[in-house]
Every structure is written in structure tokens, then in C-alpha cells.
Design a protein around this motif. Sequence first.
Motif, PDB file in Angstrom:
ATOM      1  N   LYS A   5      21.301 -49.998  21.358  1.00 41.87           N
ATOM      2  CA  LYS A   5      20.642 -49.882  20.071  1.00 41.87           C
ATOM      3  C   LYS A   5      19.408 -48.999  20.223  1.00 41.87           C
ATOM      4  N   GLY A   6      19.395 -47.925  19.490  1.00 41.22           N
ATOM      5  CA  GLY A   6      18.276 -46.998  19.566  1.00 41.22           C
ATOM      6  C   GLY A   6      18.390 -45.956  20.661  1.00 41.22           C
ATOM      7  N   TRP A   7      19.482 -45.948  21.377  1.00 42.82           N
ATOM      8  CA  TRP A   7      19.654 -44.944  22.447  1.00 42.82           C
ATOM      9  C   TRP A   7      20.999 -44.249  22.264  1.00 42.82           C
ATOM     10  N   ARG A   8      20.933 -43.059  21.743  1.00 40.54           N
ATOM     11  CA  ARG A   8      22.120 -42.247  21.542  1.00 40.54           C
ATOM     12  C   ARG A   8      21.958 -40.958  22.336  1.00 40.54           C
ATOM     13  N   ILE A   9      23.069 -40.437  22.847  1.00 36.86           N
ATOM     14  CA  ILE A   9      23.006 -39.245  23.688  1.00 36.86           C
ATOM     15  C   ILE A   9      23.976 -38.194  23.179  1.00 36.86           C
TER      16      ILE A   9
END
Length: 602
Positions: free
Chosen positions: A137-141
Amino acid sequence: MTVPLAASTGTATFDQIAIVTGLVSLLYLALAVLLWRERTGRVTLVGRLADTIGRLDGVPRWAALTPYLHAVSLLSCAFGVWWDIAVHIDRGRDTGPFGTPAHYPIFFGILGVIVSGVLPIALARKPLPARTIKLTKGWRIPCSAALVTVCGTFALVGFPLDDVWHRLFGEDVTLWGPTHLLMIGGVVFSIFARLLASAEVEQLVGLNLRRRAQEIIAVGALLIAWDLFSTEFNYGVPQFPLILQPILIVFGSTLAFTVLRARRGPGSTFGALGTYLVIRGGIAWAVAQPLGEIVGHFPLLIVEAVLVELTALALGNKNRFRLGLVSGALIGTVGVVAEYGWSQVWMPIHWPASMLPSALGFGVVTGVGAGLVGAWLATRYAEVAGEVRDTPPVRLTHQLGAIGLVAVLAALFFSVPRSAGPGVSATVSLEPVAVGSQPTAYVTVKLQPADAAEDARWFEALAWQGGGQMTHAMEKVADGTYRSTEPLPMYGKWKSMLRLHQGSRDMVAMWVYAPEDLKIEKPAEQVSNGETVDFIGEQQTLRREERTDVPRWMWNGGYALLAVVGSLELLGIAWLVGRGARGGRLRAAHLEGSSEREKEIA
């Protein structure tokens, strides 16, 4: 008697295993610390550097460092591989993963590829491309970061697997061994991820001259990396049918030039060609001159670049699949003829005229297939970058790309298998030139049957792994009688043989001389004057270190594993590029809709 595994060939010693384990552990620990600090909002030197370069280049921080690190890593890998292969050809097998200095640039280059994928994962902050991968959650790459990391990991895994392979099967002194292809393939496929990253950045901030140059250099790197698969042909010791060389040249050049020219303007292919010629020529010079190893030849690809440019000028590049089809067909014919001429000038094995019909046939199939694959990639990259296109339909482009890939794979799989038909023998006559501790001699053979070498793809004398490499043509002096154009060494660590490549895939050889090798329990080989010798499967001479007591199912399992890994990498590229393209299409449609609404309000 079964050869003990540890003594069969040069497998890793404890200190080499410790070096690899220690370096990889330190790297992964450093990356873990970087990931933790960046994801918890702490300041890092890497983050500061990324912010600075990002401001200078006008790109998001996650995209700032990777282009430069990836380029240096690719250069290190390429230099190391060509150096390493030259060492094996000149001196024979090594003593493990770090048995030669050439393994170090390969190893550190692969680590650099992995780092160039992990950095954007650690530095990922908005703005991000329209379609990403959610880790937490809150970490996309970005999709490109995941693809680079996966490709680099596959390449790194090849290092320990290579030692395991040697312990199980003996050392396969060939570029096309499964673990070797795993390492090289991972690095090559990472370039497609680099092109995906370039398209993702273009989606966010557009295109400028610097990023356009980076993309052209990346395609030049793809040409360089793809040439690695042809290295055995370029060094004059191919272990697979000669027809593979034109197939590989057509595939690599058509794919790379189509991907680039289908998206960029006139002259862009010449930029990639210049990158290829300068760096590839520089590596060949460095390995041959300062390092004193064998010269690595390479195709020019000039005609291929010209053909793609002329096709684009005549037809335009809006219809990418038409561009790929026509360019591929031209490269598969005109390009093959051009490389045939170049082979007569500089290649260590001159392509025989008798091979041209099959080379042209396979060249057209491969070129058309590679053109379709290149057009599919160019279309997806353009969509990632935010291009709006209505035709052709997305599903049709997928179908055309799949057809192209199947065509290329079919050509490769049909040409790779080798055979070694029995029935060729030779009565040998030796003409001594030097005697004493380092004897050499001209070798004359009278073949039975007499027409065994007629229209052969090659019939040559080879001496290698004795401190150098020599390849001499077998000159016809009478019906069924051939003489080496130069004397062959029959002393020391030299391995001298005659090689005969009949038909499309029949490859046999006969020993002239080979030393006793106690580590693999191989007796000495030495022909005598007037002796009649049977030709055997060429693999038994070129790959003398391989064990012969391993069940066939183990060999099949090893190659099946390579096929699975290769398929996973191809699927990963297709899925992640396709995922990024879907995001680009949705973003473009949203922006187009917003623009239309603004016009209506105005």
C-alpha cells in the motif's frame, strides 16, 4: 570407470564460492538498506544523486540513474564475454567461476544490471507511469524496473548454475551451453526493459534530444548484445550448423532497426549502427591487441540499416507492421547477400555459394518474423509513451507479433539440431615441417567416399586451445584428396583436427592430435602417416571435456529447464510491455477526453 565429479573439469574451489557469495551478499545487504531508508523517508546519498541528475535531465528521480548504470553494466558484460570466449578458444577450460580475469567484468556487469533495476524500485515516487506494479500500500513501481530486475536476476543465477552444470556434465566449452545462454539472455532481454523505461519517461515528460540519444544508444546496445549469440561463428569455431549465422544476423538487425525506425525519424538507424560499429570494433581491438587474444570478427550491418531507412522513406513509418514486413524481407534477401560478400572478405568461415539458396529462404522467414516482432514492440512502446492510434486493432497487433515470433523460433529450432552421419573416413599423409619438441606437419587426406567434401559448408583444419587458434582451409589437390594450406601443431596442449560440415546439419571431424588429459581421463590422440581414420561426431572433438556417462534424460532436463526460463523471460517481456501499453492507452484516452471537454466549454 566413472570420472569423479570434482575432478572432471574446472569446477569452483571454496575460495571462489566464498568470493561470489560474499560479494552478492554485500550487494544485496546494501540494496536492502537503501530500500528501507528510501521507503521510510530517510535521506540517502543515492537519493540525493538521483534528485540532482533528475533535475539536470528533466526526468523523475526513479529514472535518473538507471540509463547510465545500465549502459556501463552492458558494456562490462559484453567486454567480459568476448574476452572470456577468446580465452577459452586460445587456452581451453578454466578452473571455475573466476578461473580467468574475464569473468570479473561479466560478474560485475550482471550485478550492475540488477542494481539498475532495483534503484528505480527504491526511488519510486510520483510522477509514475499510468500503469505500475503494486508492491505494498503506497508503494508502486514502474513495469520497466520489475523487468530489469527479473532479467538481471536470471542472468546472475546462471553463475552458480554454470558450476553445477560443469560438475554434472563436465565443462561444455561452447557459448550455446544452457547456463551460458541463461546469463547472456538475461542481459540481452534487460535492454527491452530499458526501452520500456524510456517510453515510460516519455509518457510523463515528453521527448528531448538527450533521451532520444539514449534510446538510439540502447538499440545500438541491442545490436551489440545480440551479436554475442553469433560469437562462435565470429571466432571461427562454430559448434552448430553454419545456416544459423545468417539467421541470427537477420533476426537481430531486423528486430533492432525496426523497433527504432518505426518510432523515430530519418537517420535514427544510422545512430544505432554507429554505436554498434564503434563499441563492437573497440571490444574486438581491445581483446586482440592489449590482451593478446584471438580477433573477434563481426557482421557490418551497414546494408541492413540502409534497407530499413530506405523502406521507411519510401513507405513511411505510420504503418509499423508494413515497415517491419518489407524491411525484414529485404534484409532476408539483399542483406543476406551483402553479408555473404562480407564473409568472403573478413569472416573466418566464408559462406559457400551452395548455402545461399537456403540462407535466402530462412532469411526471408526470419526477417519477416523479426519485422513483425519489432513492429509489435515499437507499437507497444509508442502506446506506453502516450501515442493515440485507432488502427490496427490491438488484438490484431498481438496476433501479428505472435505469428512473427513463431516464425523466428521455427527457423531457429529447425536449424539448430546437428547430426553426425557415419561413413566418412580418410587415409592420412603427414608432411613434417618442424620436428623435435614442437612438431608440425601439413596434413593430406584421401577421403572415402571421394565426394564427401563436395559442396561442404566447411572442410577445414582447426588447431586451438594450445596458446592460440589456427583455422586453415583444406585445399583440393585431386578428386577426393585434400591438403591443409598450413601445417598443424602436434605438441603440447594443442588440439588439432579436421572438421567437415556436410549438407545442412551433418557435422563430423577427425583427430589429428590431442594431448592426454588425466583430469578427464582422456587418452592422447595422434594420427600416423598412412593411417586410415574414421570421422566421428564433431561434438566429441570440440567438446572433449563433456562427460559421456551421463544419462540422456539429464541432458534433456537441463535444456528443458533453459527452455522454461527463456519462455518465462519472453512472457515477462510481453506481459510487462503490454501492461505498460494498456496504461498508456488509458492515459492518452483520458487526456484526449479532457481536451475535448475543454474545447466544448471554451
